[in-house]
Structure formats: C-alpha cells, structure tokens
Motif scaffolding. Sequence first.
Motif, PDB file in Angstrom:
ATOM      1  N   ASN A   1      14.345  -2.503  -9.429  1.00  0.00           N
ATOM      2  CA  ASN A   1      14.205  -1.048  -9.417  1.00  0.00           C
ATOM      3  C   ASN A   1      15.482  -0.315  -9.806  1.00  0.00           C
ATOM      4  O   ASN A   1      15.493   0.920  -9.909  1.00  0.00           O
ATOM      5  CB  ASN A   1      13.736  -0.567  -8.039  1.00  0.00           C
ATOM      6  CG  ASN A   1      12.284  -0.924  -7.774  1.00  0.00           C
ATOM      7  OD1 ASN A   1      11.409  -0.620  -8.577  1.00  0.00           O
ATOM      8  ND2 ASN A   1      12.024  -1.578  -6.653  1.00  0.00           N
TER       9      ASN A   1
ATOM     10  N   TRP B   1      -1.630  -3.919  -8.082  1.00  0.00           N
ATOM     11  CA  TRP B   1      -1.217  -4.550  -6.830  1.00  0.00           C
ATOM     12  C   TRP B   1      -0.185  -5.657  -7.064  1.00  0.00           C
ATOM     13  O   TRP B   1       0.655  -5.921  -6.204  1.00  0.00           O
ATOM     14  CB  TRP B   1      -2.423  -5.079  -6.063  1.00  0.00           C
ATOM     15  CG  TRP B   1      -3.077  -3.989  -5.275  1.00  0.00           C
ATOM     16  CD1 TRP B   1      -4.220  -3.322  -5.567  1.00  0.00           C
ATOM     17  CD2 TRP B   1      -2.573  -3.409  -4.056  1.00  0.00           C
ATOM     18  NE1 TRP B   1      -4.472  -2.362  -4.617  1.00  0.00           N
ATOM     19  CE2 TRP B   1      -3.489  -2.387  -3.678  1.00  0.00           C
ATOM     20  CE3 TRP B   1      -1.461  -3.637  -3.258  1.00  0.00           C
ATOM     21  CZ2 TRP B   1      -3.298  -1.612  -2.536  1.00  0.00           C
ATOM     22  CZ3 TRP B   1      -1.281  -2.860  -2.122  1.00  0.00           C
ATOM     23  CH2 TRP B   1      -2.185  -1.866  -1.773  1.00  0.00           C
TER      24      TRP B   1
ATOM     25  N   LEU C   1       3.012  -3.753  -7.197  1.00  0.00           N
ATOM     26  CA  LEU C   1       3.395  -3.319  -5.858  1.00  0.00           C
ATOM     27  C   LEU C   1       3.848  -4.514  -5.018  1.00  0.00           C
ATOM     28  O   LEU C   1       4.744  -4.380  -4.180  1.00  0.00           O
ATOM     29  CB  LEU C   1       2.228  -2.605  -5.180  1.00  0.00           C
ATOM     30  CG  LEU C   1       1.706  -1.348  -5.895  1.00  0.00           C
ATOM     31  CD1 LEU C   1       0.593  -0.696  -5.082  1.00  0.00           C
ATOM     32  CD2 LEU C   1       2.817  -0.355  -6.175  1.00  0.00           C
TER      33      LEU C   1
ATOM     34  N   GLY D   1       7.360  -5.198  -5.316  1.00  0.00           N
ATOM     35  CA  GLY D   1       8.211  -4.097  -4.876  1.00  0.00           C
ATOM     36  C   GLY D   1       8.554  -3.092  -5.946  1.00  0.00           C
ATOM     37  O   GLY D   1       9.484  -2.292  -5.777  1.00  0.00           O
TER      38      GLY D   1
ATOM     39  N   LYS E   1       8.747   0.181  -7.921  1.00  0.00           N
ATOM     40  CA  LYS E   1       8.598   1.567  -7.494  1.00  0.00           C
ATOM     41  C   LYS E   1       8.720   2.520  -8.684  1.00  0.00           C
ATOM     42  O   LYS E   1       9.226   2.148  -9.735  1.00  0.00           O
ATOM     43  CB  LYS E   1       9.637   1.913  -6.429  1.00  0.00           C
ATOM     44  CG  LYS E   1       9.457   1.143  -5.129  1.00  0.00           C
ATOM     45  CD  LYS E   1      10.420   1.609  -4.059  1.00  0.00           C
ATOM     46  CE  LYS E   1      10.182   0.862  -2.741  1.00  0.00           C
ATOM     47  NZ  LYS E   1      11.095   1.321  -1.673  1.00  0.00           N
TER      48      LYS E   1
ATOM     49  N   LEU F   1       0.690   5.738  -1.172  1.00  0.00           N
ATOM     50  CA  LEU F   1       1.291   5.066  -2.321  1.00  0.00           C
ATOM     51  C   LEU F   1       2.593   5.749  -2.740  1.00  0.00           C
ATOM     52  O   LEU F   1       3.544   5.084  -3.155  1.00  0.00           O
ATOM     53  CB  LEU F   1       0.301   5.055  -3.488  1.00  0.00           C
ATOM     54  CG  LEU F   1      -0.938   4.188  -3.287  1.00  0.00           C
ATOM     55  CD1 LEU F   1      -1.904   4.353  -4.458  1.00  0.00           C
ATOM     56  CD2 LEU F   1      -0.561   2.723  -3.123  1.00  0.00           C
TER      57      LEU F   1
ATOM     58  N   ASN G   1       5.339   4.864   0.039  1.00  0.00           N
ATOM     59  CA  ASN G   1       5.733   3.462   0.096  1.00  0.00           C
ATOM     60  C   ASN G   1       6.271   2.951  -1.240  1.00  0.00           C
ATOM     61  O   ASN G   1       7.190   2.136  -1.273  1.00  0.00           O
ATOM     62  CB  ASN G   1       4.537   2.610   0.528  1.00  0.00           C
ATOM     63  CG  ASN G   1       4.951   1.227   0.996  1.00  0.00           C
ATOM     64  OD1 ASN G   1       6.073   1.033   1.451  1.00  0.00           O
ATOM     65  ND2 ASN G   1       4.056   0.286   0.886  1.00  0.00           N
ATOM     66  N   TYR G   2       5.689   3.430  -2.357  1.00  0.00           N
ATOM     67  CA  TYR G   2       6.032   2.878  -3.665  1.00  0.00           C
ATOM     68  C   TYR G   2       6.460   3.939  -4.676  1.00  0.00           C
ATOM     69  O   TYR G   2       6.667   3.617  -5.845  1.00  0.00           O
ATOM     70  CB  TYR G   2       4.834   2.100  -4.227  1.00  0.00           C
ATOM     71  CG  TYR G   2       4.441   0.922  -3.375  1.00  0.00           C
ATOM     72  CD1 TYR G   2       5.233  -0.232  -3.328  1.00  0.00           C
ATOM     73  CD2 TYR G   2       3.294   0.950  -2.598  1.00  0.00           C
ATOM     74  CE1 TYR G   2       4.874  -1.319  -2.549  1.00  0.00           C
ATOM     75  CE2 TYR G   2       2.916  -0.130  -1.810  1.00  0.00           C
ATOM     76  CZ  TYR G   2       3.718  -1.259  -1.779  1.00  0.00           C
ATOM     77  OH  TYR G   2       3.354  -2.328  -1.007  1.00  0.00           O
ATOM     78  N   ASP G   3       6.568   5.194  -4.272  1.00  0.00           N
ATOM     79  CA  ASP G   3       6.993   6.274  -5.156  1.00  0.00           C
ATOM     80  C   ASP G   3       6.102   6.377  -6.393  1.00  0.00           C
ATOM     81  O   ASP G   3       6.570   6.625  -7.512  1.00  0.00           O
ATOM     82  CB  ASP G   3       8.454   6.063  -5.579  1.00  0.00           C
ATOM     83  CG  ASP G   3       9.051   7.323  -6.214  1.00  0.00           C
ATOM     84  OD1 ASP G   3       8.581   8.428  -5.891  1.00  0.00           O
ATOM     85  OD2 ASP G   3       9.970   7.185  -7.049  1.00  0.00           O
TER      86      ASP G   3
END
Length: 478
Positions: free
Chosen positions: A409, A429, A432, A435, A437, A457, A460-462
Amino acid sequence: MNAQQKLAHWLQASGFAPQTLYARQNSGGIAKESGGRKGGVKMAEKERLNMFCYQCSQTAKGSGCTVKGVCGKDATVARLQDNLLFAMKGITAYLYHARELGYTDTEIDAFLEHAFYATLTNVNFDAEEFIRLAVEAGEMNLRTMRLLKKAHIEAYGEPEPTEVQTGTVKGRGIIVTGHGLKALEALLEQTEGTGINVYTHSELLPAHAYPKLKRYEHLVGNLGKAWFDQRKLFSKYPVAILGTSNCVLIPRDEYKERMFTTGPARLPGVQHISGYDYTPVIEKAKSLPELDDERGEVVLTTGFSKSAILSQKDKIKQLIEEGKIRHFFLVGGCDAPLKKMEYYREFVQRLPRDTVVLTLGCGKFRFNDMNLGDIEGIPRLMDLGQCNDAIVAIEIADSLAELFGVGINELPLTLVLSWMEQKAVAILWSLLAIGMKGIYLGPILPAWVNDEILKVLRENYDIQLVSNPEEDIKHILS
C-alpha cells in the motif's frame, strides 16, 4: 482482534442490523451517498429490500423473505451468504479451466464444499463466520488463480508482448469467444492446414501472446471488443462461432445456426459440443462465404506477463527514483453496456504522461486502442491478460514492493476497477485478503451493497467510489 473480528465489529457498530434497516425502510428512509470526498458518486435514491431469500418451503407468503427469514436468519447473514456465493462462483469459473488442463487442488475443493454447505437453510446463522469465509474465499481465489496461471504457462508457455491485428483476412473464418484456452488450442490444431482462419473475441485476446498458441499462423487476429458487442459482431461476419465459457449471449436468429457452444456454455437452439472435437464447427465454416481482406486500423498489444515486466524492474526503479514515472494505475475489470463506462476511457485519456497504466479483463477494451507511448522504453499501457490474470498484477505489485522495501500500500499504485458480474467478487475479496487499500470501484455500486456495507468497506479497506475522472486523478496524485 483479527481482521475478521474487526470487520464483524464494524458491521455491528455501523448499524448493519436488520431491525435498523427495517425501521429505515418503514419510516420512508432511503439509501443515500455517504457524503464527502470518499462518498464518490451519489447513489440513486431508492427503496431497497433488507434481504431476499426463497430457498426453502418456509419462505414468507410462499414468495420470499425480505425482512427476516422465517427460519430466523437475519438480513446481515442473508447478504453475507449472497456475497460468499458470488465469490465462490468466481473461484469455480477459474478452477474449471485449471481442471481442463489437469490441475486440481484438494484444499480449494474442501473449502468450496464447506462454504457452499454453510449457505443451506438452518446450517449457519453466524455473521462473523461468513465474514471469515469471505476473506478465506479471497485467499482461495488467489490460490486458484495461481493454479490456473501455472496450468496455462506449463501448457502454452509464458505470455510475451505481442501485437494483434484487428479486421479480417481473406478466407473463411471461425470466431472463438470466452475464456477457454484449451478449447481454442484444440480448434487451432484441428483447423491447421484447412485454409480456415481463426479469430479471437473479447477475453480470448490474450491467447495471442502464448508462445504455443501464437505459432499457429492461422490465428490471424481479434475481432470486436468486450462480450456485449457479440450480437452485432456475430451478425456482421459470416463465420462459424464457438463460445467456450461464460459471457455468451442469447443469439440472434441470423447467426444462431452457425454458432456452437462447448464446455460450460449452453444456449437455446445452439448446437453444443461435448469434448473437444470441433468437426461440426469446421464443417460449418467451410460452408460459409469467404471474408474479404479488410485489416483494421488499430493494432492491439497484449501479453505483458510478470516476467516481461519484471525484466525491466531495474529500469522501472530508476525511472521512479528520477521522478520520470510518478504513478502506476491498474485500470481494468469487467466491461458493461453502460454509458457510465465511458469514465474509464476518459480516465486513461486524462492521465499525465509520467504515469503508467496496467490493465486486464474485458474492461481494457474501453481504451486499449489508444497509443499512450512510452517512458524511456517502458510502455505506458500494458495489457496483463484475462480477468483471472489479476494474479499477475498482484505478483508484480509484490515484487515491486520488495524491490523498494515497502508495503504494497506504500507503492505509487492505485487500482481503478470496473464491476459487472458476480465472478468479479472473488477478485475483490482476493485484493482485500492481501490487505490492498484505496481501491476505486465503479461505475456503479453492486446492487447487493448498501450504505452500511459500503461504510464498512471504506473504514476497513478505504474503498472509494469513482466520481469523475478529473477529480479522481487529482485526488489520487495529490
């Protein structure tokens, strides 16, 4: 608290509970956008059902449970079950093609057995467990895509950058559509020396980059773009047509009798071929008139494999460190017959010349005819392949993160994805699960996502929603 527990906690904390949704629905409340920069596109204001389930004889009024299951299943669990089923459909699509080539994985099979079983009536009412299963589905889809990549490379060699002609070549022809490389290979073998030319369509464009397939001189080019142009395309050209997988459409009468399906594909009134003997397709092609020699003005390029890109990793690193490459974008996914899909072409058109675009899936047909040039020999537009080749993008990102000694990231990389159908849920998924983002998603929200799920979403994951290209690019590059 692990990621799955956090997500479950956020679901509850965000008000994602059936009684809350029911109260909003009955008080005249409507789903609206969440506002602010991260709100992205405003969602259409409309009433939404909390859930819809009609899988057993208890279903409300004999038609479907829409607030809470008669069995006791709440809306949260119902939506999470739907999400899991969509993800597993994607896994099975890729697993099918790996199995065609003799590759299987008992761990993936065991997961599918367990996860499908969990969605039956009166088996699992635990929302947190379905969140865990969704993350595991993403992990299993990564495993599946790796398996399919291995199967393809060992069968056909690793893809290499290849120019592909558009338009037609003098002679009779067959168009092959779908995702099935094994079916395409069998057809190429059986048509060799017959004078019949073979054309790819949509997700089979990347087939031209595999060394074992590109050696067939009668694999002459690609016709058309994404899957939804096939009715017009197949009506235009008097050729035989072979549908090898998903993304086939109910045919028009004018070409129904010259279309065939194979593998998992089936169409009413269309002859299906079990196995890989395509004699009926070949005989039909021989009975049809020849095409004229009408080469297309556009030459497409595909086949940027992991090896092809990472062979330039030192050059890429140098260009990034010198500020000559500012940012990478992965722009791709599923194309759809929506005007809003024009966003993706405009997005790529507006990108500064110090950025590089990776693409995959049929979403690339929105812009893969554009000549973006290069940055000191590094192409600014690189087609990684089919939708299942998302694993290539992930492996490239992992390798670049390792090269720079940063997390995935922290790379100058943004994913701008287009969503169309259920299979794509598996890839989301998977992203995700590792990880990832800051993914931009569009052109519209999937209908099974409501404000509460979107909020989860984001937190948690931007996850971002696409808005307009100029604003999104400005926000990303700031």
